[in-house]
Scaffold this active site. Structure first.
Site, PDB file in Angstrom:
ATOM      1  N   THR A 186     -69.148 -13.985 -50.034  1.00  0.00           N
ATOM      2  CA  THR A 186     -68.511 -15.214 -50.558  1.00  0.00           C
ATOM      3  C   THR A 186     -69.634 -16.035 -51.150  1.00  0.00           C
ATOM      4  O   THR A 186     -70.785 -15.878 -50.753  1.00  0.00           O
ATOM      5  CB  THR A 186     -67.814 -16.044 -49.440  1.00  0.00           C
ATOM      6  N   ARG A 214     -53.808 -10.229 -48.728  1.00  0.00           N
ATOM      7  CA  ARG A 214     -54.504 -10.981 -47.666  1.00  0.00           C
ATOM      8  C   ARG A 214     -55.307 -12.139 -48.291  1.00  0.00           C
ATOM      9  O   ARG A 214     -55.990 -11.971 -49.286  1.00  0.00           O
ATOM     10  CB  ARG A 214     -55.435 -10.038 -46.907  1.00  0.00           C
ATOM     11  N   GLY A 216     -58.060 -15.348 -47.270  1.00  0.00           N
ATOM     12  CA  GLY A 216     -58.929 -15.873 -46.213  1.00  0.00           C
ATOM     13  C   GLY A 216     -59.037 -17.393 -46.267  1.00  0.00           C
ATOM     14  O   GLY A 216     -58.171 -18.088 -46.804  1.00  0.00           O
ATOM     15  N   ASP A 217     -60.135 -17.905 -45.725  1.00  0.00           N
ATOM     16  CA  ASP A 217     -60.332 -19.357 -45.612  1.00  0.00           C
ATOM     17  C   ASP A 217     -60.766 -20.029 -46.913  1.00  0.00           C
ATOM     18  O   ASP A 217     -60.579 -21.239 -47.080  1.00  0.00           O
ATOM     19  CB  ASP A 217     -61.435 -19.638 -44.581  1.00  0.00           C
ATOM     20  N   THR A 237     -68.522 -19.333 -45.122  1.00  0.00           N
ATOM     21  CA  THR A 237     -68.481 -17.889 -45.331  1.00  0.00           C
ATOM     22  C   THR A 237     -68.322 -17.234 -43.962  1.00  0.00           C
ATOM     23  O   THR A 237     -68.801 -17.767 -42.967  1.00  0.00           O
ATOM     24  CB  THR A 237     -69.751 -17.379 -46.038  1.00  0.00           C
ATOM     25  N   GLY A 238     -67.632 -16.110 -43.931  1.00  0.00           N
ATOM     26  CA  GLY A 238     -67.443 -15.431 -42.652  1.00  0.00           C
ATOM     27  C   GLY A 238     -66.016 -14.968 -42.485  1.00  0.00           C
ATOM     28  O   GLY A 238     -65.265 -14.870 -43.462  1.00  0.00           O
ATOM     29  N   THR A 239     -65.634 -14.709 -41.264  1.00  0.00           N
ATOM     30  CA  THR A 239     -64.310 -14.171 -40.960  1.00  0.00           C
ATOM     31  C   THR A 239     -63.236 -15.217 -41.259  1.00  0.00           C
ATOM     32  O   THR A 239     -63.042 -16.163 -40.481  1.00  0.00           O
ATOM     33  CB  THR A 239     -64.233 -13.784 -39.467  1.00  0.00           C
ATOM     34  N   GLY A 240     -62.553 -15.031 -42.371  1.00  0.00           N
ATOM     35  CA  GLY A 240     -61.611 -16.046 -42.852  1.00  0.00           C
ATOM     36  C   GLY A 240     -60.541 -16.412 -41.854  1.00  0.00           C
ATOM     37  O   GLY A 240     -60.161 -17.582 -41.733  1.00  0.00           O
TER      38      GLY A 240
END
Ligand code: ASP
Length: 322
Positions: A186, A214, A216-217, A237-240
């Site tokens: 991201t 899908r 994400g955040d 950034t990371g696991t949405g």
């Protein structure tokens, strides 16, 4: 609006977080790209650009850079297609725009800004978002424009292993253990301009091998992207999925605005929440007084920043600084 004062200028950009396997080396190409984009954004701010113009500028350059997971070089979904998400927000009035699941708009962050400024709405998805871009005369491309050889290889690998991964994740043992479903990347930017205004923008291809549709955040304003001049500008950034559950941006804002916490304590707390919800990642954040913080709980986060001394600094690993 305040009068311009160049000493107010601060900026931070990121090219994603992840669990890069040890021994990946110093990555001079990534460092040079981050430095170049931070320098160019700083130059624009010195010329008097607003925070909103500056975050858009930085994210467009990051989208055009194939090294990072957004725009060209965005990761691919299960069907081998790019599905790109982006958002932008101005801190003075929380004006914002976001798009999700686009694959034909040349710059997702520009489309997000057009949503913000040229539509009565704040969030568009898929073909409807692309139709809006077309109606507004924004440049369109074929989905293959975004696809790079590296991303096709990465997708092949993820399919073979049967995992969904964050970009920059090469340490399988850790990826499997902490997020069976994930790997990051991201891009994003946060800025305080010479007038004291804040803004944030984020753009992503999401997760490698993700299910089509899908989201994400990144395009969720108040989660992966957030700006409010009274508190903070943030890009995550990371696991949405976990960043959304943590309401990351709003959580940091609330802790600062209502509990009186400083930016370091508030962002660390939100990151702990992300971990609590099973995710990993990080953020770049600048508060109204110009303080920068960039915490992450993955092994690396690609980042560059300009603090009060005006020097462009670049970091990838934790030991690289701020
Ligand atoms: N946060 C992004 C998403 O979940 C991915 C990332 O930052 O790597 O879509």
């Amino acid at each position: 609006m305040n009068t311009a004062d160049l000493t107010r200028i601060r900026l931070a950009i990121h090219g994603g977080a992840g669990d890069l396997a040890p021994g990946a080396g110093p990555q001079p190409e990534h460092r040079a790209a981050l430095a170049r984009i931070a320098e160019s954004t700083q130059a624009l701010l010195i010329q008097g650009a607003t925070a909103l113009d500056a975050v858009e500028h930085a994210v467009v350059l990051l989208e055009e850079c194939p090294l990072f997971n957004a725009g060209i070089g965005g990761v691919l979904n299960r069907d081998g297609l790019p599905e790109l998400d982006a958002a932008i927000q101005r801190g003075s009035d929380r004006a914002c725009g976001a798009v999700a699941g686009v694959m034909r708009s040349k710059s997702p962050v520009r489309l997000a800004r057009a949503v913000m400024e040229r539509s009565p709405h704040v969030f568009f998805s898929g073909p409807g978002a692309e139709q809006l871009g077309r109606e507004l005369g924004l440049p369109e491309v074929e989905p293959t424009y975004f696809v790079t050889h590296e991303r096709l290889m990465q997708l092949e690998e993820a399919r073979r292993k049967g995992v969904i991964t964050l970009d920059h994740d090469t340490d399988d043992s850790r990826a499997q253990k902490t997020a069976p479903d994930a790997a990051f990347g991201t891009v994003g930017a946060v800025v305080r301009d010479a007038f004291g205004g804040l803004a944030a923008a984020t753009s992503t291809g999401g997760l490698t091998n993700k299910h089509p549709g899908r989201i994400g955040d990144t395009p969720v304003v108040g989660a992966g992207t957030f700006a409010d001049d009274r508190s903070v500008a943030i890009s995550c950034t990371g696991t949405g999925e976990s960043l959304i559950k943590a309401c990351f941006g709003q959580e940091v804002h609330a802790r600062m605005a209502y509990s009186g916490w400083d930016i370091a304590k508030a962002t660390q707390h939100a990151l702990d929440e992300v971990l609590h919800y099973g995710g990993r990642g990080g953020c770049i954040a600048i508060d109204h007084s110009g303080r920068i913080t960039m915490p992450f709980n993955s092994y690396v986060m690609y980042r560059a920043w300009v603090d009060a001394d005006g020097a462009v600094q670049v970091g990838i690993e934790l030991a690289d600084g701020t």
